[in-house]
Design a protein around this motif. Structure first.
Motif, PDB file in Angstrom:
ATOM      1  N   PHE C  49       0.846  -1.193   0.000  1.00  0.00           N
ATOM      2  CA  PHE C  49       0.000   0.000   0.000  1.00  0.00           C
ATOM      3  C   PHE C  49       0.883   1.246   0.000  1.00  0.00           C
ATOM      4  O   PHE C  49       1.919   1.276   0.670  1.00  0.00           O
ATOM      5  N   PHE C  50       0.435   2.276  -0.717  1.00  0.00           N
ATOM      6  CA  PHE C  50       1.180   3.523  -0.824  1.00  0.00           C
ATOM      7  C   PHE C  50       0.352   4.699  -0.302  1.00  0.00           C
ATOM      8  O   PHE C  50      -0.835   4.548   0.003  1.00  0.00           O
ATOM      9  N   ALA C  51       0.985   5.870  -0.258  1.00  0.00           N
ATOM     10  CA  ALA C  51       0.291   7.059   0.242  1.00  0.00           C
ATOM     11  C   ALA C  51      -0.613   7.677  -0.814  1.00  0.00           C
ATOM     12  O   ALA C  51      -1.647   8.267  -0.492  1.00  0.00           O
ATOM     13  N   ASP C  52      -0.257   7.535  -2.069  1.00  0.00           N
ATOM     14  CA  ASP C  52      -0.922   8.345  -3.087  1.00  0.00           C
ATOM     15  C   ASP C  52      -1.197   7.604  -4.396  1.00  0.00           C
ATOM     16  O   ASP C  52      -1.382   8.212  -5.432  1.00  0.00           O
ATOM     17  N   ARG C  53      -1.229   6.270  -4.340  1.00  0.00           N
ATOM     18  CA  ARG C  53      -1.605   5.505  -5.536  1.00  0.00           C
ATOM     19  C   ARG C  53      -2.233   4.195  -5.084  1.00  0.00           C
ATOM     20  O   ARG C  53      -2.144   3.822  -3.911  1.00  0.00           O
ATOM     21  N   ASP C  54      -2.824   3.468  -6.025  1.00  0.00           N
ATOM     22  CA  ASP C  54      -3.439   2.191  -5.691  1.00  0.00           C
ATOM     23  C   ASP C  54      -2.377   1.180  -5.282  1.00  0.00           C
ATOM     24  O   ASP C  54      -1.203   1.292  -5.640  1.00  0.00           O
ATOM     25  N   PRO C  55      -2.793   0.169  -4.504  1.00  0.00           N
ATOM     26  CA  PRO C  55      -1.840  -0.849  -4.051  1.00  0.00           C
ATOM     27  C   PRO C  55      -1.194  -1.607  -5.205  1.00  0.00           C
ATOM     28  O   PRO C  55      -1.747  -1.720  -6.311  1.00  0.00           O
ATOM     29  N   ALA C  56      -0.011  -2.131  -4.940  1.00  0.00           N
ATOM     30  CA  ALA C  56       0.718  -2.976  -5.898  1.00  0.00           C
ATOM     31  C   ALA C  56       0.627  -4.425  -5.445  1.00  0.00           C
ATOM     32  O   ALA C  56       0.532  -4.732  -4.271  1.00  0.00           O
ATOM     33  N   GLY C  57       0.693  -5.318  -6.413  1.00  0.00           N
ATOM     34  CA  GLY C  57       0.688  -6.735  -6.114  1.00  0.00           C
ATOM     35  C   GLY C  57      -0.595  -7.395  -6.553  1.00  0.00           C
ATOM     36  O   GLY C  57      -1.325  -6.819  -7.351  1.00  0.00           O
ATOM     37  N   PRO C  58      -0.844  -8.616  -6.110  1.00  0.00           N
ATOM     38  CA  PRO C  58      -0.063  -9.322  -5.102  1.00  0.00           C
ATOM     39  C   PRO C  58       1.233  -9.903  -5.653  1.00  0.00           C
ATOM     40  O   PRO C  58       1.306 -10.291  -6.822  1.00  0.00           O
ATOM     41  N   TYR C  59       2.240  -9.912  -4.778  1.00  0.00           N
ATOM     42  CA  TYR C  59       3.483 -10.621  -5.011  1.00  0.00           C
ATOM     43  C   TYR C  59       3.334 -12.018  -4.412  1.00  0.00           C
ATOM     44  O   TYR C  59       2.798 -12.158  -3.318  1.00  0.00           O
ATOM     45  N   SER C  60       3.788 -13.032  -5.103  1.00  0.00           N
ATOM     46  CA  SER C  60       3.607 -14.411  -4.640  1.00  0.00           C
ATOM     47  C   SER C  60       4.934 -15.038  -4.238  1.00  0.00           C
ATOM     48  O   SER C  60       5.941 -14.917  -4.956  1.00  0.00           O
ATOM     49  N   ILE C  61       4.935 -15.678  -3.070  1.00  0.00           N
ATOM     50  CA  ILE C  61       6.102 -16.398  -2.572  1.00  0.00           C
ATOM     51  C   ILE C  61       5.635 -17.717  -1.984  1.00  0.00           C
ATOM     52  O   ILE C  61       4.584 -17.766  -1.345  1.00  0.00           O
ATOM     53  N   THR C  62       6.389 -18.765  -2.172  1.00  0.00           N
ATOM     54  CA  THR C  62       6.112 -20.030  -1.502  1.00  0.00           C
ATOM     55  C   THR C  62       7.228 -20.305  -0.505  1.00  0.00           C
ATOM     56  O   THR C  62       8.410 -20.267  -0.862  1.00  0.00           O
ATOM     57  N   SER C  89       3.251   0.393   3.067  1.00  0.00           N
ATOM     58  CA  SER C  89       2.860  -0.588   4.075  1.00  0.00           C
ATOM     59  C   SER C  89       2.625  -1.899   3.351  1.00  0.00           C
ATOM     60  O   SER C  89       2.486  -1.936   2.128  1.00  0.00           O
ATOM     61  N   SER C  90       2.574  -2.992   4.100  1.00  0.00           N
ATOM     62  CA  SER C  90       2.345  -4.283   3.457  1.00  0.00           C
ATOM     63  C   SER C  90       1.367  -5.131   4.249  1.00  0.00           C
ATOM     64  O   SER C  90       1.306  -5.052   5.481  1.00  0.00           O
ATOM     65  N   VAL C  91       0.592  -5.926   3.515  1.00  0.00           N
ATOM     66  CA  VAL C  91      -0.266  -6.952   4.108  1.00  0.00           C
ATOM     67  C   VAL C  91       0.159  -8.284   3.525  1.00  0.00           C
ATOM     68  O   VAL C  91       0.365  -8.405   2.309  1.00  0.00           O
ATOM     69  N   ILE C  92       0.334  -9.263   4.392  1.00  0.00           N
ATOM     70  CA  ILE C  92       0.876 -10.567   4.011  1.00  0.00           C
ATOM     71  C   ILE C  92      -0.149 -11.624   4.367  1.00  0.00           C
ATOM     72  O   ILE C  92      -0.566 -11.721   5.521  1.00  0.00           O
ATOM     73  N   GLU C  93      -0.562 -12.414   3.363  1.00  0.00           N
ATOM     74  CA  GLU C  93      -1.601 -13.425   3.572  1.00  0.00           C
ATOM     75  C   GLU C  93      -1.076 -14.786   3.136  1.00  0.00           C
ATOM     76  O   GLU C  93      -0.409 -14.921   2.112  1.00  0.00           O
ATOM     77  N   SER C  94      -1.394 -15.801   3.940  1.00  0.00           N
ATOM     78  CA  SER C  94      -0.893 -17.154   3.686  1.00  0.00           C
ATOM     79  C   SER C  94      -2.043 -18.151   3.811  1.00  0.00           C
ATOM     80  O   SER C  94      -3.008 -17.906   4.538  1.00  0.00           O
TER      81      SER C  94
END
Lengths: 124, 124, 124, 124
Positions: C49-62, C89-94
């Motif tokens: 998440f950023f201050a002034d644009r839409d969120p980026a991702g999702p980035y995928s990791i195993t 900021s980041s949100v991480i989901e598993s």
């Protein structure tokens, strides 16, 4: 405001030695910042645990209503000062919910090093 | 995304003095990073607690939907600036769940010192 | 071992600029350390998440079963790199419970500065 | 005192290389501070997770009743030492509730860098 817990623990504790001549602000120290957001005073008791002797304390502090107290462990004197260069842990108990954060400033080298963490909260 | 809480507390607070001429990025400061992962804006109110006077605030901030705001305490001006070299604590309340993290950069010496911790979350 | 949560948030995020020539280990960076104590792999998705644009991702990791992955944010490239000198900021989901800890190494000055905190856990 | 949990996780782990000649106090190290506030001893087992091999351990430690133990990861030898310059995570399990805090001292440069956080607690 209803935020906080009545018991807290800080497992890490260490007063670095050898910086006593730097003055109170820059002397290596640890602090427990105690926030009392309630409308009544918080009566706080602190117990210090060591590696190889019985616990010290309790140390008693009152944080007035709607006030914060940045308590430095090297300022605790009664019933006994905490020795430097000694590992310790602390448990902090209050009669009303408070919030506790742990901070250390290490000035053993020319530059400062800092650490901080919210303490571990006991049950609601 | 449903992660976060509506109230948070940061017990530690201190704006180190004497670095005002270093520019905004390297001036000693504390920040509360506010993440709003919701699809609606977060209306945030911040109350500052001191050791020896009544609390200041509330300070009002809006974090737009799905945005983050890295709010610096030394940028708060309304209703009053937070004095430097003064211990304080903060309570942060929002109308939707947010996530709050506390960071301090200390540049009083030539090198930087950093601390950070997730703030203390209020009840779900 | 049954410890962990399926969602985590890190409100603080900042990749300090200007140290790209220091090599991978000493370049200023932030990391999310991901522990998967389970007997099956963890499929992790990260949203920035950023201050002034839409969120980026999702980035995928195993993260494989019973392994840890110290993921550096400045190594994320797909779908897009995270810009330096930008608050995020980041949100991480598993899909299985994991444990997440946040660390930053700042090498803008000659000496190192470090911060770390356990990330904020979502609901059980 | 009834505060603590029976399982804890520290996702971040890294023993910086190259400072072995600085002596035990200033050598770069990580520690898990273990507080046992109970009236009986805590039998603690530590498992170390890696990025690319099976976990190591369990390492066994006993923390006496009402004592603290500041356990350094670079002091763990049995069943095997933890290699330097290697990412790891740890899970700490006890037969009675304890409190765990994670600290790293990095002395690769002339000045010290510190980090600390309360570890992630498992279920009550």
């Amino acid at each position: 405001m209803s935020i906080g817990r009545k018991s807290w623990a800080i497992a890490e504790g260490y007063l670095p030695p050898g910086t006593e001549n730097l003055g109170h602000a820059f002397r290596s120290h640890e602090a427990a910042c105690l926030l009392n957001p309630n409308d009544q005073p918080a009566h706080v008791k602190i117990t210090i645990f060591f590696a190889d002797r019985d616990p010290a304390g309790p140390y008693s502090i009152t944080v007035p209503a709607r006030r914060t107290s940045h308590m430095r462990f090297d300022d605790l004197k009664d019933p006994e000062p905490i020795p430097r260069a000694t590992d310790y842990s602390s448990v902090i108990e209050s009669d009303v919910p408070i919030v506790v954060q742990h901070t250390r400033l290490d000035s053993r080298r020319a530059e400062l090093a800092l650490l901080s963490t919210i303490a571990f909260p006991g049950p609601e």
